[in-house]
Design an enzyme around this catalytic site. Structure first.
Site, PDB file in Angstrom:
ATOM      1  N   CYS A 158       0.902  -1.300  -0.030  1.00  0.00           N
ATOM      2  CA  CYS A 158       0.085  -0.018  -0.116  1.00  0.00           C
ATOM      3  C   CYS A 158       0.919   1.232  -0.006  1.00  0.00           C
ATOM      4  O   CYS A 158       0.587   2.087  -0.557  1.00  0.00           O
ATOM      5  CB  CYS A 158      -0.971   0.030   1.270  1.00  0.00           C
ATOM      6  SG  CYS A 158      -0.155  -0.332   2.837  1.00  0.00           S
ATOM      7  N   HIS A 251      -1.325   7.159   3.393  1.00  0.00           N
ATOM      8  CA  HIS A 251      -0.090   7.140   3.640  1.00  0.00           C
ATOM      9  C   HIS A 251       0.516   8.341   2.563  1.00  0.00           C
ATOM     10  O   HIS A 251       0.333   8.378   1.515  1.00  0.00           O
ATOM     11  CB  HIS A 251       0.475   5.709   2.965  1.00  0.00           C
ATOM     12  CG  HIS A 251       0.193   4.581   3.672  1.00  0.00           C
ATOM     13  ND1 HIS A 251      -0.363   4.721   4.745  1.00  0.00           N
ATOM     14  CD2 HIS A 251       0.383   3.191   3.414  1.00  0.00           C
ATOM     15  CE1 HIS A 251      -0.618   3.547   5.428  1.00  0.00           C
ATOM     16  NE2 HIS A 251      -0.177   2.643   4.570  1.00  0.00           N
TER      17      HIS A 251
END
Length: 361
Positions: A158, A251
């Site tokens: 990810c 993120h």
């Protein structure tokens, strides 16, 4: 579309499994027909199996509350109910590889959120906008497995999706060195603040195994297909640090890059603005209209403001400027449980379907 493909979710009770459920509600290609988890959850309704562990801000969809959870070990029964499965489980890597291969050999294609098969030479690890041509290795994998339609395809880590999309349209300028520090949300660990109170007002400068993935997986994505396997790229040299921060989702990456052929700032911005991939050209249901969005504001992108761009499937970039040591530096952001996990896997499945790799049994 005359009839939707039937899909199951292996690991349906976890956070990523929950994301899959919400993304598959009213999907134009796929119909959710099986919720699959460990034997300890089998036989319970989904609502009973999850209990108080529903982790998303949206409520549990009514359509799944009374569905009976199946055991992941009951592959023969599952094969009667689905055309393919998504897989997002918390198990040892060798156990995951064995299970995913067993599903594939039972002629159940697997679109995996797990890392276990990311380096299997004939298993494609795909960001659909970047390396759809890697799907070609599936035919070689099927010959190895002895299957007609079964295979495994995986999505990458990810965190790299906060900076690899931004670097990809710049490969023409031959980046030689990349430094990336990722600031990763707690949902990347499958946690909420209620479950992980020690993350409140805290930063943890270590995420197990993450730096190796962040340095090596981009090279596999940028690699090429040769003799039925994927050969990773040899450049650029990438070094990373991966830090857990007190953010729910999203993120962020701070990136420094040096080029063999240094572009202008305007060339970089134009490359980002015009970059599109096969999902955009095909108009796939979960494809963001704009894959990479650049923000001119000095204080963007921000996780709270920008992680949900295009339903969490867009990648945000900002703060592009020349650097005193490298050529350029910038900041990237992606939603880790949407673009980086369940949403990315759904987009892969949409591409697999449109390319003819997923079919009705």
């Amino acid at each position: 579309m005359s009839e939707k493909l039937k899909v199951g979710i292996v690991g349906a009770t976890g956070m990523v499994g929950q994301r899959f459920i919400t993304l598959l509600q009213h999907h134009p290609y796929f119909e959710l027909t099986a919720l699959i988890a460990s034997p300890r959850s089998a036989g319970k309704t989904y609502e009973e199996a999850v209990g108080s562990r529903w982790k998303l801000s949206c409520p549990m969809p009514a359509s799944v509350r009374d569905m009976v959870v199946l055991s992941s070990a009951d592959i023969a029964k599952i094969a009667q109910l689905v055309d393919f499965v998504f897989c997002a489980v918390d198990m040892k890597k060798d156990e995951i590889r064995e299970m995913e291969d067993a599903y594939a050999k039972a002629e159940i294609p697997v679109v995996s959120n797990n890392s276990a098969h990311r380096w299997t030479p004939d298993v494609p690890m795909v960001v659909p906008e970047i390396n759809p041509e890697h799907l070609a290795v599936i035919e070689h994998q099927r010959r190895r497995l002895g299957t007609r339609i079964g295979f495994v395809a995986v999505k990458p880590n990810c965190s790299i999706q906060s900076y690899v999309p931004a670097l990809t349209p710049l490969l023409v300028y031959e980046p030689t060195e990349v430094v990336a520090t990722t600031y990763q949300a707690i949902s990347g660990a499958g946690k909420t603040f209620r479950e992980w109170p020690e993350m409140i007002d805290n930063v943890i400068p270590y995420i197990g195994g993450e730096e190796e993935k962040s340095e090596q997986e981009p090279l596999r994505i940028w690699g090429h297909v040769e003799n039925g396997t994927i050969v990773k790229a040899t450049a650029p040299l990438i070094t990373t640090q991966c830090i857990r921060v007190p953010v729910t989702d999203g993120h962020t990456a701070a990136v420094f890059v040096r080029f063999a052929k240094k572009p202008t700032r305007e060339q970089i911005l134009e490359a980002w603005r015009t970059f599109e991939g096969k999902p955009q050209k095909l108009g796939l249901p979960h494809a963001p209209q704009q894959f990479i969005t650049y923000f001119e504001e000095d204080n963007r992108p921000q996780a709270r403001l920008d992680r949900d761009l295009y339903g969490g499937m867009g990648v945000s970039v900002g703060r592009l400027r020349e650097d005193s040591l490298f050529d350029y530096k910038f900041v990237g952001l992606s939603h880790n449980t949407l673009r980086g996990a369940a949403g990315g896997a759904v987009l892969i499945a949409e591409l697999l379907y449109r390319e003819g790799y997923l079919i009705r049994h």
